[in-house]
Write an enzyme that holds these catalytic residues in place. Sequence first.
Site, mmCIF file in Angstrom:
data_model
loop_
_atom_site.group_PDB
_atom_site.id
_atom_site.type_symbol
_atom_site.label_atom_id
_atom_site.label_comp_id
_atom_site.label_asym_id
_atom_site.label_seq_id
_atom_site.Cartn_x
_atom_site.Cartn_y
_atom_site.Cartn_z
ATOM 1 N N TRP A 175 -19.130 -27.623 -66.093
ATOM 2 C CA TRP A 175 -19.492 -28.502 -67.765
ATOM 3 C C TRP A 175 -20.803 -28.700 -68.411
ATOM 4 C CZ3 TRP A 175 -14.808 -31.631 -67.172
ATOM 5 C CH2 TRP A 175 -13.256 -30.736 -67.649
ATOM 6 N N ARG A 202 -22.637 -34.796 -86.018
ATOM 7 C CA ARG A 202 -21.096 -34.562 -85.920
ATOM 8 C C ARG A 202 -20.419 -35.186 -86.823
ATOM 9 N NH1 ARG A 202 -19.455 -37.633 -81.269
ATOM 10 N NH2 ARG A 202 -21.937 -38.858 -81.374
ATOM 11 N N GLY A 234 -8.011 -41.121 -63.973
ATOM 12 C CA GLY A 234 -9.158 -42.153 -63.396
ATOM 13 C C GLY A 234 -9.539 -42.549 -64.404
ATOM 14 N N HIS A 278 -3.111 -35.762 -74.589
ATOM 15 C CA HIS A 278 -4.232 -34.724 -75.276
ATOM 16 C C HIS A 278 -3.425 -35.049 -76.709
ATOM 17 C CE1 HIS A 278 -6.432 -33.106 -72.141
ATOM 18 N NE2 HIS A 278 -7.306 -32.983 -72.796
#
Length: 772
Positions: free
Chosen positions: A576, A24, A447, A709
């Site tokens: 997912w 990454r 959450g 976001h």
Amino acid sequence: MTTKPAATPARATVYGYPRQGQHRELKKAIEGYWKGRVTADALRDTAAKLRRAHWRQLAGAGIDELPTGDFSLYDHVLDTTVMVGAIPRRHREAVDGDPLDGYFAMARGTQDVAPLEMTKWFDTNYHYLVPELGPDTVFSADSTKQVTELREALALGAAARPVLVGPVTYLLLAKPAPDVAPDFDPLTLLDRLLPAYAEVLADLRAAGAEWAQLDEPALVQDRTPAELQAAERAYRVLGTLSDRPKLLVASYFDRLGEALPVLAKAPVEGLALDFTGAAAANLDALAAVGGLPGKRLVAGVVDGRNIWINDLAKSLATLGTLLGLADRVDVAASCSLLHVPLDASAERDIEPQVLRWLAFARQKSAEIVTLARGLGRGTDTITAELAANRADLASRAHSALTRDPAVRARTEAVTAADARRSQPYAERAAAQRTHLGLPLLPTTTIGSFPQTGELRSARADLRTGRIDTAGYEERIKAEIREVISFQEKTGLDVLVHGEAERNDMVQYFAEQLTGYLATQHGWVQSYGTRYVRPPILAGDISRPEPMTVRWTTYAQSLTTKPVKGMLTGPVTMLAWSFVRDDQPLGDTARQVALALREEVNDLEASGTSVIQVDEPALRETLPLRSSDRPAYLAWATEAFRLTTAGVRPDTQIHTHMCYAEFGDVVQAIDDLDADVISLEAARSHMQVARELAAHGYPREAGPGVYDIHSPRVPSSAEAAELLRSGLRAIPAERLWVNPDCGLKTRGWPETRASLENLVAAARTVREELSGR
């Protein structure tokens, strides 16, 4: 049986490749740039090195024609917006001042300027940034990125093909700008857009491109006659340009349907079609239109979205049939390999025989090369590969991992009554109001709270043995205490424990359920620098023991306010994950639902009065063709109800969805029979609240007033105005106040400020309502 070689040797190619790097590296460089630790030049250098590494890997594997232009610092649709000069007015100053910072401002926003809306890329878990267009949009070509990356690839001595989002798909994905009438149709801008594409294609030709690929996945969806006419016009214009590369028009994710004859007749040199899953119907459809005489066909026979090995013999049979339908047939994955991890060989914790069932991007590239060789030179040249593939497929089919008789018996015993609450919503709502005693416009979060470096370090320390389980759990408890304390001080009404112990909302549960496999390096891009490791759903599903009860109960012991139990729903657990392909999805969803039902019931028994079962993927997984949707929605909504229907009437069931187009699934949202739903609404300006109102949605809803976001902190006035907008669609007694999504990716300073402003906004609007 031996297959003779094709008259023309088949070429192997792909449409795109994972961007992040083995470790990454791209994510780390971009986030370092945002934090001021990495310079712009260093970021660009890292990106260029990754591109070269990817091309070398592909060429070394035997890929004959490399893709360029698919690499992105954030999103390929945003790259297209830059390419055609469709910069929103509010971002123009930033882009003009510094193109790189302006690019990221469009993606993430700034404290003063909101970002572009983000939503799902068709039915995948990849998110794209939605173009904003209007009647005054002026397009201007900027081919800098596309030409630069093409030249980089050509400098390696490889054949390279630029890949662009096609003009029709670009416009069909766009939305009217915020200051434009909502009924404006961006497709009316096609004739204005095509000259920009013509200029880019001419620049690519001048830079050495023999072929250019134009991706039109929007054409696999149901399209009106006007939209099909637009596609015909676009490729008549582009196809008759005198100064351009050869054009390959690509579609993927489903069957092309009504658009196939349009593209087959277009004056372009080639088509790329998906032949996997439902898109296998493209084979008969292609024969029905007389094939592609005189054209190149790139056949997507390797599934670019899942991680199971290819059935090479089956794919070769498909390819052999296609040989009679086109001038030449080349071999590819069904879509960009962006949607799968990089390399299965990096996995060390998966049993070696099981690992042989898996194919990530590198392994899929090898499969494509093998199929191209078998097609072009005859199957005698791949005898060993075919034998090994047959053995691996048989190993998976007969493995004890894939079938659990007890799970199957339990699933077959489910009745319709198991998926129904004991009382209708109106009676439940009254019982819940009495039991919970919440104020008007109750406030909550979705959450998760910020996953700090300390939390990630604690998990790493546990994995490496630097701390023991007891030490790790003390760190988690300390984080839960801090999260509960902050929420109480801020004045939130329904609290959460913050999910400090969770690595990911799907992976966390998958690691505790039988039938799932977890990866260590299986990273896939979700959006921007957000990468996830989807687990692999390999066999029948069961829950050996409670998964969340301990931490939820501990959090509830710290406060008198209700603490939500937090679960991920069955559809999202499938969507997912890399799901098994050897049984219907509905059967798998029912297995997952029954495992989650046990967890819901245990949470209620432990004293949890509010339980949230998140289904952000319900819309995402909606089939692209309307004829396929009723069957999907039937099993998807049943799976949710099967998860939640076993609780008492006074236990409040929440669900959550984010970053999708909800208009197509409003009835399905209703059919879930949840008591409260929270949805993304900040970037889309409360559109979903209006959609719920138009449907007559009768339950409680929390359209988000805080876009998580983006790093910007919304003011209390801004949140209050969004809340007032929500009240114009949803009555106050049924309206909740919450962020768009979980706060895992945000930092604590912005989280504190934003939630304090959210609570202040709710108080302000409550006072206004009281004053009335």
